[in-house]
Design an enzyme around this catalytic site. Sequence first.
Site, PDB file in Angstrom:
ATOM      1  N   ASP A  54       0.815  -1.221   0.000  1.00 56.99           N
ATOM      2  CA  ASP A  54       0.000   0.000   0.000  1.00 56.99           C
ATOM      3  C   ASP A  54       0.845   1.266   0.000  1.00 56.99           C
ATOM      4  O   ASP A  54       0.627   2.173   0.814  1.00 56.99           O
ATOM      5  CB  ASP A  54      -0.927   0.014   1.227  1.00 56.99           C
ATOM      6  CG  ASP A  54      -1.659  -1.290   1.454  1.00 56.99           C
ATOM      7  OD1 ASP A  54      -1.990  -1.964   0.466  1.00 56.99           O
ATOM      8  OD2 ASP A  54      -1.899  -1.637   2.624  1.00 56.99           O
ATOM      9  N   GLU A 221     -11.125  -0.746  -3.026  1.00 55.60           N
ATOM     10  CA  GLU A 221     -10.412  -0.109  -1.924  1.00 55.60           C
ATOM     11  C   GLU A 221      -9.172   0.591  -2.464  1.00 55.60           C
ATOM     12  O   GLU A 221      -8.903   0.602  -3.664  1.00 55.60           O
ATOM     13  CB  GLU A 221     -10.020  -1.144  -0.868  1.00 55.60           C
ATOM     14  CG  GLU A 221      -9.064  -2.213  -1.360  1.00 55.60           C
ATOM     15  CD  GLU A 221      -8.797  -3.290  -0.318  1.00 55.60           C
ATOM     16  OE1 GLU A 221      -9.567  -3.395   0.653  1.00 55.60           O
ATOM     17  OE2 GLU A 221      -7.820  -4.042  -0.492  1.00 55.60           O
TER      18      GLU A 221
END
Length: 530
Positions: A54, A221
């Site tokens: 991420d 997401e």
Amino acid sequence: MSFELESGTLVPTPAVPLLVDRPQPFLSGTATTAPVAPARISYDHLVLPGDFPDPTIAKIGDTYWASATSAEWGAVFPLFKSTDLLHWELVSHVFPGRLPEWCDSNFWAPEIFWEGGKVYLYYTARRRGSMLCVAVASADNPEGPYTDHGPLVGEEAGSIDGFPIHDEHGVLHLVWKNDGNSRGESTPLWAQELDEQRLELVGPRHELFRNDAPWEGPLVEGSAMVRHNGYFYMFYAGNSCCGKYCTYAEGVARSRTLLGPWEKCPQNPILTDNSTWKCPGHGTVAEKDGRWFLLHHAYHANSHEFVGRQGLLSEFTWNAEGWPEFVNNSPQAAPLADVRVMNVTDNFEGDALSLAWQWPIGNLPRLEIADNELRLGANTARLGAVVAQRTYAATYATSVLLDTTTLPQGTFAGLGAIGDPYNALALVAGDNMLQLWLVRMGKKQRLLEVIFDEPCATLGLRLECWGGSRFRFSYSLNQGNLWQPLRADEYAINGTYLPPWDRGVRVGLIAQGKETATVTFRRFSLRNLR
């Protein structure tokens, strides 16, 4: 030839190869004077090797800054800087020591944001004993120190992956994901105005879109937004992020206004697997010299969950329809040509632990660096005190020297492969013996003991791994000059159970015993061998 011990069956496995330096080719010839156009720099690189999921990127002044998920390892949220996007230096952490009081785990998805002469870091964490929340911390300088301002939003199903963005009128909003997939529900992406002075959400929230395309599976997401040619573009990830059976990919949607309506790209997903990289997704956009990039994560096919999700830079262009496109719809970064560049040798010089070392969240180590020694305070929690390093390849060898004269009765210290404090393989010394521990789901099994006839002041411990999951241990009684396999038949131990669903395996130093005990380590080495 060695063997793996698996469910009582001996399975042959290849020996760990030795690291051999190869001579570089020598090129000779006659120089020419013809002008040569400068080669176009390729930015498609593995820039954050190791377990850095991420990733986020932001340009502040003339410097790019990056961070990534820490999950259950401290220090929390590493901070890297670069001036060219290709060479990154780890300079600090957002939370280098103790955690904010309100949260205790799941430190995910940081986003760096520069606004009004301050830097803000939006991040996900779990409120103690409760739900996942999006929170924010700030600093006057990107390297910190940071002041935490606590959570901004925490829905019952959980709120994650916060991203700040100004709307078409210049009003700051927070975009985040409802973590509905954690309970079998859909996952809307929300936007809500963010009061910049009070750092709190105000007014109604608005749904931007949710997972409604087949490729997105149970979720969307990891949203990251950029404005280009009159549109807001949202890069986002869909499907299953992590582990051996991941199906992650990256999509994009666009809208003239922040609150919609949003149009998803007909070519989604725009970033998918190839033979080298698996499950790419969850990134942030950067621009340099008119060229566009996504810093995102992916698993290397040869090491996958054992090393973890690594940070890649992938260039994209804008097509005639105004959508971003990646070459072959997949990451073009080459794997590390020579993993030896990521070898780690730590002689514990100076008076502080290197920033690359980590420890389990909530178990801040008590330690001292002096006289080329790491003096690690023991504790009784699970494995004990742990400091660890990321691995960079599926095959590696690591070793350390342990001063056994500092081991009080009942204290064990050593070297291990660690998924988390509940899952590990470790070779430890104490009470004039060696023990091989297999820790699985928090339960410790003692696989083997070696009792010494005579005390040894300095004991070398070595761990070898190949394929990410086959482990062999050895020890040395003469400063690491000659290694003795732990068992004469050289069984390899199956460690496929080690990596958690969202993290790679670390190699770490362990000190288990009463908190009054201190263990001394010297000369740590980690050699990555592919």
